[in-house]
Write a protein that holds these residues in place. Sequence first.
Motif, PDB file in Angstrom:
ATOM      1  N   PRO A   1       0.814  -1.220   0.000  1.00  0.00           N
ATOM      2  CA  PRO A   1       0.000   0.000   0.000  1.00  0.00           C
ATOM      3  C   PRO A   1       0.844   1.265   0.000  1.00  0.00           C
ATOM      4  O   PRO A   1       0.357   2.333  -0.373  1.00  0.00           O
ATOM      5  N   GLU A   2       2.112   1.154   0.420  1.00  0.00           N
ATOM      6  CA  GLU A   2       2.970   2.340   0.514  1.00  0.00           C
ATOM      7  C   GLU A   2       3.573   2.738  -0.824  1.00  0.00           C
ATOM      8  O   GLU A   2       4.198   3.798  -0.924  1.00  0.00           O
ATOM      9  N   ARG A   3       3.424   1.902  -1.855  1.00  0.00           N
ATOM     10  CA  ARG A   3       4.028   2.231  -3.151  1.00  0.00           C
ATOM     11  C   ARG A   3       3.049   1.961  -4.291  1.00  0.00           C
ATOM     12  O   ARG A   3       2.367   0.938  -4.308  1.00  0.00           O
ATOM     13  N   ILE A   4       3.001   2.889  -5.214  1.00  0.00           N
ATOM     14  CA  ILE A   4       2.220   2.729  -6.436  1.00  0.00           C
ATOM     15  C   ILE A   4       3.169   2.965  -7.601  1.00  0.00           C
ATOM     16  O   ILE A   4       3.783   4.029  -7.713  1.00  0.00           O
ATOM     17  N   THR A   5       3.308   1.965  -8.458  1.00  0.00           N
ATOM     18  CA  THR A   5       4.157   2.096  -9.637  1.00  0.00           C
ATOM     19  C   THR A   5       3.278   2.338 -10.857  1.00  0.00           C
ATOM     20  O   THR A   5       2.335   1.587 -11.119  1.00  0.00           O
ATOM     21  N   LEU A   6       3.578   3.406 -11.579  1.00  0.00           N
ATOM     22  CA  LEU A   6       2.877   3.744 -12.810  1.00  0.00           C
ATOM     23  C   LEU A   6       3.763   3.385 -13.996  1.00  0.00           C
ATOM     24  O   LEU A   6       4.986   3.521 -13.933  1.00  0.00           O
ATOM     25  N   VAL A   7       3.139   2.923 -15.082  1.00  0.00           N
ATOM     26  CA  VAL A   7       3.884   2.655 -16.305  1.00  0.00           C
ATOM     27  C   VAL A   7       3.167   3.311 -17.476  1.00  0.00           C
ATOM     28  O   VAL A   7       1.934   3.381 -17.516  1.00  0.00           O
TER      29      VAL A   7
ATOM     30  N   THR B   1       2.859   2.935 -21.566  1.00  0.00           N
ATOM     31  CA  THR B   1       3.131   1.962 -22.612  1.00  0.00           C
ATOM     32  C   THR B   1       2.638   2.480 -23.958  1.00  0.00           C
ATOM     33  O   THR B   1       1.612   3.146 -24.045  1.00  0.00           O
ATOM     34  N   ASP B   2       3.399   2.149 -24.990  1.00  0.00           N
ATOM     35  CA  ASP B   2       3.027   2.429 -26.369  1.00  0.00           C
ATOM     36  C   ASP B   2       2.820   1.077 -27.018  1.00  0.00           C
ATOM     37  O   ASP B   2       3.781   0.345 -27.250  1.00  0.00           O
ATOM     38  N   ASP B   3       1.562   0.718 -27.295  1.00  0.00           N
ATOM     39  CA  ASP B   3       1.198  -0.655 -27.638  1.00  0.00           C
ATOM     40  C   ASP B   3       1.608  -1.543 -26.463  1.00  0.00           C
ATOM     41  O   ASP B   3       1.176  -1.309 -25.362  1.00  0.00           O
ATOM     42  N   ASP B   4       2.495  -2.511 -26.687  1.00  0.00           N
ATOM     43  CA  ASP B   4       2.905  -3.398 -25.596  1.00  0.00           C
ATOM     44  C   ASP B   4       4.282  -3.047 -25.037  1.00  0.00           C
ATOM     45  O   ASP B   4       4.814  -3.782 -24.202  1.00  0.00           O
ATOM     46  N   MET B   5       4.858  -1.931 -25.475  1.00  0.00           N
ATOM     47  CA  MET B   5       6.203  -1.575 -25.049  1.00  0.00           C
ATOM     48  C   MET B   5       6.145  -0.557 -23.915  1.00  0.00           C
ATOM     49  O   MET B   5       5.481   0.479 -24.025  1.00  0.00           O
ATOM     50  N   THR B   6       6.831  -0.837 -22.825  1.00  0.00           N
ATOM     51  CA  THR B   6       6.916   0.093 -21.714  1.00  0.00           C
ATOM     52  C   THR B   6       7.898   1.199 -22.066  1.00  0.00           C
ATOM     53  O   THR B   6       9.072   0.932 -22.353  1.00  0.00           O
ATOM     54  N   ILE B   7       7.418   2.448 -22.055  1.00  0.00           N
ATOM     55  CA  ILE B   7       8.270   3.573 -22.452  1.00  0.00           C
ATOM     56  C   ILE B   7       8.546   4.530 -21.298  1.00  0.00           C
ATOM     57  O   ILE B   7       9.339   5.457 -21.445  1.00  0.00           O
ATOM     58  N   GLY B   8       7.897   4.318 -20.156  1.00  0.00           N
ATOM     59  CA  GLY B   8       8.142   5.181 -19.007  1.00  0.00           C
ATOM     60  C   GLY B   8       7.598   4.562 -17.736  1.00  0.00           C
ATOM     61  O   GLY B   8       6.657   3.760 -17.776  1.00  0.00           O
ATOM     62  N   THR B   9       8.185   4.927 -16.615  1.00  0.00           N
ATOM     63  CA  THR B   9       7.699   4.429 -15.332  1.00  0.00           C
ATOM     64  C   THR B   9       8.089   5.398 -14.221  1.00  0.00           C
ATOM     65  O   THR B   9       9.097   6.110 -14.310  1.00  0.00           O
ATOM     66  N   LEU B  10       7.273   5.428 -13.184  1.00  0.00           N
ATOM     67  CA  LEU B  10       7.498   6.269 -12.012  1.00  0.00           C
ATOM     68  C   LEU B  10       6.791   5.608 -10.835  1.00  0.00           C
ATOM     69  O   LEU B  10       5.648   5.154 -10.965  1.00  0.00           O
ATOM     70  N   THR B  11       7.470   5.559  -9.689  1.00  0.00           N
ATOM     71  CA  THR B  11       6.883   4.977  -8.486  1.00  0.00           C
ATOM     72  C   THR B  11       6.683   6.051  -7.429  1.00  0.00           C
ATOM     73  O   THR B  11       7.559   6.888  -7.207  1.00  0.00           O
ATOM     74  N   ILE B  12       5.510   6.044  -6.805  1.00  0.00           N
ATOM     75  CA  ILE B  12       5.190   6.942  -5.696  1.00  0.00           C
ATOM     76  C   ILE B  12       5.380   6.161  -4.403  1.00  0.00           C
ATOM     77  O   ILE B  12       4.799   5.089  -4.225  1.00  0.00           O
ATOM     78  N   GLY B  13       6.209   6.677  -3.509  1.00  0.00           N
ATOM     79  CA  GLY B  13       6.404   6.059  -2.201  1.00  0.00           C
ATOM     80  C   GLY B  13       5.774   6.925  -1.126  1.00  0.00           C
ATOM     81  O   GLY B  13       6.126   8.101  -0.984  1.00  0.00           O
ATOM     82  N   PHE B  14       4.818   6.352  -0.388  1.00  0.00           N
ATOM     83  CA  PHE B  14       4.128   7.097   0.666  1.00  0.00           C
ATOM     84  C   PHE B  14       4.776   6.836   2.016  1.00  0.00           C
ATOM     85  O   PHE B  14       5.325   5.765   2.267  1.00  0.00           O
ATOM     86  N   ASP B  15       4.695   7.828   2.881  1.00  0.00           N
ATOM     87  CA  ASP B  15       5.276   7.704   4.216  1.00  0.00           C
ATOM     88  C   ASP B  15       4.546   6.627   5.004  1.00  0.00           C
ATOM     89  O   ASP B  15       3.321   6.453   4.883  1.00  0.00           O
ATOM     90  N   SER B  16       5.292   5.919   5.828  1.00  0.00           N
ATOM     91  CA  SER B  16       4.723   4.842   6.638  1.00  0.00           C
ATOM     92  C   SER B  16       5.632   4.613   7.836  1.00  0.00           C
ATOM     93  O   SER B  16       6.582   5.372   8.066  1.00  0.00           O
ATOM     94  N   SER B  17       5.384   3.560   8.597  1.00  0.00           N
ATOM     95  CA  SER B  17       6.251   3.243   9.732  1.00  0.00           C
ATOM     96  C   SER B  17       7.668   2.918   9.281  1.00  0.00           C
ATOM     97  O   SER B  17       8.609   2.982  10.076  1.00  0.00           O
ATOM     98  N   ASN B  18       7.834   2.558   8.007  1.00  0.00           N
ATOM     99  CA  ASN B  18       9.167   2.280   7.469  1.00  0.00           C
ATOM    100  C   ASN B  18       9.858   3.537   6.960  1.00  0.00           C
ATOM    101  O   ASN B  18      11.007   3.478   6.528  1.00  0.00           O
ATOM    102  N   GLY B  19       9.163   4.665   6.966  1.00  0.00           N
ATOM    103  CA  GLY B  19       9.740   5.894   6.462  1.00  0.00           C
ATOM    104  C   GLY B  19       9.818   5.908   4.953  1.00  0.00           C
ATOM    105  O   GLY B  19       9.113   5.166   4.260  1.00  0.00           O
ATOM    106  N   LEU B  20      10.686   6.759   4.427  1.00  0.00           N
ATOM    107  CA  LEU B  20      10.888   6.911   2.991  1.00  0.00           C
ATOM    108  C   LEU B  20      12.309   6.483   2.632  1.00  0.00           C
ATOM    109  O   LEU B  20      13.205   6.506   3.475  1.00  0.00           O
ATOM    110  N   LEU B  21      12.535   6.167   1.383  1.00  0.00           N
ATOM    111  CA  LEU B  21      13.900   5.887   0.947  1.00  0.00           C
ATOM    112  C   LEU B  21      14.797   7.101   1.158  1.00  0.00           C
ATOM    113  O   LEU B  21      15.976   6.969   1.480  1.00  0.00           O
ATOM    114  N   ALA B  22      14.231   8.293   0.964  1.00  0.00           N
ATOM    115  CA  ALA B  22      15.010   9.517   1.129  1.00  0.00           C
ATOM    116  C   ALA B  22      15.522   9.690   2.554  1.00  0.00           C
ATOM    117  O   ALA B  22      16.481  10.438   2.789  1.00  0.00           O
ATOM    118  N   ASP B  23      14.922   8.995   3.528  1.00  0.00           N
ATOM    119  CA  ASP B  23      15.365   9.120   4.911  1.00  0.00           C
ATOM    120  C   ASP B  23      16.783   8.593   5.112  1.00  0.00           C
ATOM    121  O   ASP B  23      17.459   8.985   6.071  1.00  0.00           O
TER     122      ASP B  23
END
Length: 267
Positions: free
Chosen positions: A77-83, A85-107
């Motif tokens: 639940p703390e991460r949502i990955t977006l992709v 695609t152009d037809d079936d080819m992945t051309i971009g991606t970005l992941t959203i990391g939400f704060d939680s008891s584990n903190g953030l990677l940036a921590d």
Amino acid sequence: MEDTTIVRVPFEAEYITRPALLDSLDSSMQCDDETGRRFTIRAADTDGQRSSASILINKMYATRGYRSSFLPAEKTPERITLVATDDDMTIGTLTIGFDSSNGLLADQLFSEETDELRDAGRSVCEFIKLAIDSSVRSRMVLASLFHVAFICAHRLRDTDNVVIEVNPRHVRYYERMLGFKVAGPQRLNPRVDAPAVLLDLDLGYGSSQIDRFGGRPEYALVERSLYPYFFSAHEQAGIVRRLQRKQPAKMSMSRRHSTPQAQYATA
């Protein structure tokens, strides 16, 4: 299989001549023959989608000499990955990391800076693992990924600020194109084995820029930012409704202003 499509978007030329109305995803998906090629933004909820995103991340990071790692196999639940695609080819991606008891990677590197935001009562998320295929020459792809990520973070999770760790040579781009501000000094990021600077964006400011420029690509001639390539208010409302219908439990969470114990979460 559940349809994880969030939106389908025309590439620049088609978008400038005929903006897509995304109030109804089904109707927009039926217009391809009239408006030309479209790319799709979806949540990477299957093993195949996450694997394709990981392959793209590792490919693009390797070309820049960065160390990388695959996306976690399990969704959380703390991460949502977006992709994108152009037809079936992945051309971009970005992941959203939400704060939680584990903190953030940036921590790991910037806990003092992220804790300062938390202590000020700001809810924080981070954007990580951004990759765009080098063969794609489209600001629309990058802008669409960012806008959907903004919607997930600000509109649906009520998050105040987003932080990102970027190579120092990319700082000016994020400042100019999206309005990020430097929040932490240059440090060595061991996850990618490269220097990183922490940037912060008030999502309220981002929202005001979207209201002003979103859905107006002709403004890109005078406004040197990505915001003219973002969706219009009408299009954004359609995306919000679709996300709420598809993933109400995941996306529509109440505001949390608790200050978690900062821990390093593996990428």
